[in-house]
Design an enzyme around this catalytic site. Structure first.
Site, PDB file in Angstrom:
ATOM      1  N   TYR A 142     -11.051  13.268   3.663  1.00  0.00           N
ATOM      2  CA  TYR A 142     -10.357  12.092   4.207  1.00  0.00           C
ATOM      3  C   TYR A 142      -8.898  12.042   3.725  1.00  0.00           C
ATOM      4  CZ  TYR A 142      -8.443   7.531   4.772  1.00  0.00           C
ATOM      5  OH  TYR A 142      -7.573   6.533   5.085  1.00  0.00           O
ATOM      6  N   GLY A 173      -6.305  10.058   2.581  1.00  0.00           N
ATOM      7  CA  GLY A 173      -5.762   9.612   1.294  1.00  0.00           C
ATOM      8  C   GLY A 173      -6.298  10.409   0.111  1.00  0.00           C
ATOM      9  N   LYS A 187      -0.686   9.989  -1.449  1.00  0.00           N
ATOM     10  CA  LYS A 187      -0.980   9.082  -2.561  1.00  0.00           C
ATOM     11  C   LYS A 187      -0.994   9.830  -3.903  1.00  0.00           C
ATOM     12  CE  LYS A 187      -1.580   5.889   0.480  1.00  0.00           C
ATOM     13  NZ  LYS A 187      -0.694   4.770   0.705  1.00  0.00           N
ATOM     14  N   HIS A 216       4.751   2.029  -3.468  1.00  0.00           N
ATOM     15  CA  HIS A 216       3.952   1.932  -2.236  1.00  0.00           C
ATOM     16  C   HIS A 216       4.669   0.988  -1.268  1.00  0.00           C
ATOM     17  CE1 HIS A 216      -0.294   1.090  -0.402  1.00  0.00           C
ATOM     18  NE2 HIS A 216       0.306   2.067   0.214  1.00  0.00           N
ATOM     19  N   CYS A 268      -2.290  -3.638   5.446  1.00  0.00           N
ATOM     20  CA  CYS A 268      -1.753  -5.001   5.558  1.00  0.00           C
ATOM     21  C   CYS A 268      -0.528  -5.027   6.468  1.00  0.00           C
ATOM     22  CB  CYS A 268      -1.385  -5.559   4.185  1.00  0.00           C
ATOM     23  SG  CYS A 268      -2.814  -6.000   3.193  1.00  0.00           S
ATOM     24  N   GLY A 269      -0.344  -4.004   7.279  1.00  0.00           N
ATOM     25  CA  GLY A 269       0.709  -4.064   8.297  1.00  0.00           C
ATOM     26  C   GLY A 269       2.049  -3.469   7.881  1.00  0.00           C
ATOM     27  N   ARG A 296      -7.569   6.465  11.891  1.00  0.00           N
ATOM     28  CA  ARG A 296      -6.142   6.705  11.639  1.00  0.00           C
ATOM     29  C   ARG A 296      -5.504   7.575  12.704  1.00  0.00           C
ATOM     30  NH1 ARG A 296      -3.737   4.449   6.711  1.00  0.00           N
ATOM     31  NH2 ARG A 296      -5.484   3.294   5.841  1.00  0.00           N
TER      32      ARG A 296
HETATM   33  O1  SAT Z   1      -4.825   6.298   1.268  1.00  0.00           O
HETATM   34  S1  SAT Z   1      -4.416   6.555   2.633  1.00  0.00           S
HETATM   35  O2  SAT Z   1      -3.242   7.387   2.636  1.00  0.00           O
HETATM   36  O3  SAT Z   1      -5.477   7.191   3.350  1.00  0.00           O
HETATM   37  C1  SAT Z   1      -4.025   5.112   3.395  1.00  0.00           C
HETATM   38  C2  SAT Z   1      -3.804   4.012   2.488  1.00  0.00           C
HETATM   39  O4  SAT Z   1      -4.758   3.580   1.852  1.00  0.00           O
HETATM   40  O5  SAT Z   1      -2.652   3.544   2.380  1.00  0.00           O
HETATM   41 MN    MN Z   2      -0.511   3.207   1.857  1.00  0.00          MN
END
Ligand code: SAT
Ligand code: MN
Length: 589
Positions: A204, A206, A213, A233, A257-258, A374
């Site tokens: 996945y 993230g 991340k 972030h 959260c947009g 996504r």
């Molecule tokens: O962690 S992801 O990059 O898959 C999306 C997020 O949580 O911001």
């Molecule tokens: Mn993010």
């Protein structure tokens, strides 16, 4: 395994590490990515042949492909995510910790022979504009062709990374093995001192697009503290006024959260001549510039955005961005090979295949698209992409906005009294949990600076780093907090959100330039209802605005207790400024 395939570098440290990892994982083949267009085509064809990608309707969605993940592997897993610093204190009470040596042995044990029968993709990538002193090089070794193709969209992948690296040995090492994609063998581990990431058992985004991340935030925040910069972030946007004045703003919100919507905002008709440009939608790397301002780059080159809820009403720029060259993951599929998700424009399709490959109709009880489904789309597709996105110097930030998803308590917008107060506001951000991480949906949790899942070291020390950065800035950005998600007693949103957020953004911009009024309140500077331009917002009255700006003392009593919980947890490393700020807030309330 001695055959390294057609290795495209003679960088000794890179070759040595790939060799070591290939010997460990024993892939049948090592493929070195160069990032070319021909390569993208060949890898895509291979992925389709392997059944990893499905070619979508090319008339409707040119260059777009579809992927379904293992249903057990659809979001980040914080309980499997580790920060392996030398001591547990360095990782702090909000991170899972394991001793580096022990964890590395366990992971090597899992990875040993883990790529037998498979291809290891060597993915050189650059985070940030070429030539920027803020940019970083990484190498991800992955046995997932899906990862290789996603990394090609999300980062500047291929030869450009070698050019930036030159002869330096300063690069991030990332190893990703899918193994059998089983939750019991899923670990996302960071070794900040070695600039190393090992991720196993997941495919996945993230968890496995290691530039995002893992490097840009967890390792990045650790390096930023050492090197005097900030990995956050945050989306970054530029607001252009009718007279051409540009104001750059960074904004931190928890996942889902947009951020992408805010970064691509289209001002309502009333704001003629105003324009919002996207620099980034998820991550900002920021450092003081020679002029004493804080400069930000977007280390990424694409958007890994949440599909559900994205439509021509909520985010027209995103819809245009994802109309081509996009990889869709875990959305629903229509019979004519188009994609669908809850909240897409128009009626739901009469029949579809859901994200798990099962037949779906509008009468089905379950959702067609996974709530955390996504799109991966190149930023170059974004009609509102800021030209400055490739500027190695980045953009000067005038305001930092924090925000969360809060049904109550937090007013629409407020401005901190000063930097230290702003750091306190960021440190106490709360938000209802979303589908972007496994578990806890809807519960309010503290998510300081929206970095709780992404801070690569002790959160208390992270607050101290924020405080210290003030001393290196002659013109620190003003700090704000917003809440687009406040609800009334019946559960209806009190603020229309989306493009209408321009009204709040305009007040923020004007505050930065000393042009807008505000009222002093116990929480900070708040606009009065007369300070937010409501022209053209049909049916929304000044009384409605008062409701969404309201400060309810009873709610704030509860809020203070919830904030205290986090501070108690972090107590050992909490800067005293945070405690003083809390005392001041209590006194004001
Ligand atoms: O962690 S992801 O990059 O898959 C999306 C997020 O949580 O911001
Ligand atoms: Mn993010």
């Amino acid at each position: 395994m001695s055959n390294l395939g057609s290795c495209n570098t003679n960088h000794p440290a890179v070759v040595a590490w790939v060799k070591e990892m290939a010997e460990l994982c024993q892939p049948d083949r090592v493929y070195w990515c160069n990032g070319s267009e021909a390569e993208r085509r060949a890898l895509t064809e291979q992925a389709v042949a392997d059944g990893v990608l499905l070619k979508l309707n090319q008339e409707k969605l040119p260059g777009c492909y579809y992927h379904r993940s293992n249903p057990n592997d659809v979001a980040r897993v914080e309980q499997c995510t580790y920060i392996c610093t030398d001591t547990e204190t360095e990782a702090g009470p909000t991170n899972n910790w394991a001793p580096p040596k022990e964890m590395k042995e366990r992971l090597h044990g899992l990875a040993r022979g883990g790529m037998k029968g498979r291809t290891m993709y060597v993915i050189p990538y650059l985070m940030g504009p070429p030539g920027s002193s803020l940019s970083k090089v990484g190498f991800e070794l992955s046995d997932s062709i899906y990862v290789a193709l996603n990394m090609r969209i999300m980062t500047r992948m291929g030869d450009v990374a070698y050019e930036q690296l030159g002869e330096s040995d300063d690069f991030n090492r990332g190893l990703h093995c899918m193994l059998d994609v089983h939750p019991d063998r899923r670990y996302i581990c960071h070794f900040p001192r070695e600039n190393l990431i090992i991720s196993v058992g997941s495919a996945y985004g993230g968890n496995v697009l290691l530039g995002k991340k893992c490097l840009a935030l967890r390792i990045g925040s650790y390096l930023g503290r050492q090197e005097g910069w900030m990995a956050e972030h945050m989306l970054v946007l530029g607001v252009e006024a009718p007279n051409g004045e540009k104001t750059y703003i960074a904004a931190a919100f928890p996942s889902a959260c947009g951020k992408t919507n805010f970064a691509m905002l289209i001002p309502p008709a009333h704001f003629q001549g105003w324009k919002v440009w996207t620099v980034g939608d998820d991550i900002a790397w920021m450092k003081p510039g020679p002029d004493g301002r804080l400069y930000a780059i977007n280390p990424e080159a694409g958007y890994f955005g949440v599909a559900p809820g994205t439509n021509y009403q909520s985010n027209p720029n995103a819809m245009k961005t994802i109309a081509r060259d996009t990889i869709y993951t875990n959305v629903a599929l229509t019979p004519d090979l188009d994609v669908w998700w809850e909240g897409k424009d128009g009626d739901p399709p009469p029949v579809a295949t859901d994200w798990q490959g099962r037949p779906w109709t509008p009468a089905s009880k379950e959702k067609a698209a996974h709530p955390n489904s996504r799109f991966t789309a190149p930023m170059a597709n974004n009609p509102a992409l800021a030209a400055e996105v490739n500027d190695p110097n980045g953009v000067p930030i005038s305001a930092i906005i924090f925000g969360g998803r809060r049904a109550s308590t937090m007013p629409l917008v407020l401005q901190a009294f000063n930097w230290v107060h702003g750091v306190f506001i960021g440190a106490t951000v709360g938000s209802e949990m979303t589908a972007a991480a496994v578990g806890g949906m809807g519960q309010v949790r503290r998510d300081p600076m929206a970095m709780l899942p992404f801070c690569g070291y002790n959160m208390g020390d992270y607050f101290r780093h924020w405080l210290r950065m003030r001393k290196r800035l002659k013109y620190p950005p003003r700090i704000f907090h917003v809440n687009w998600f406040r609800k009334d007693g019946e559960g209806r949103f009190l603020w229309p959100g989306f493009g209408e957020n321009m009204r709040v953004l305009k007040w923020i911009v004007d505050r930065c330039h000393g042009r807008a009024d505000a009222n002093e309140t116990p929480l900070g500077w708040l606009p009065g209802p007369q300070h937010i331009d409501l022209a053209g917002l049909d049916g929304f009255t000044t009384e409605d605005l008062e409701k969404v700006l309201d400060i309810d003392l009873e709610e704030w009593r509860r809020e203070l207790i919830m904030q205290e919980e986090l501070f108690l947890k972090l107590y050992a490393h909490l800067p005293k400024e945070m405690i003083f700020q809390r005392e001041l807030l209590v006194a004001r309330l």
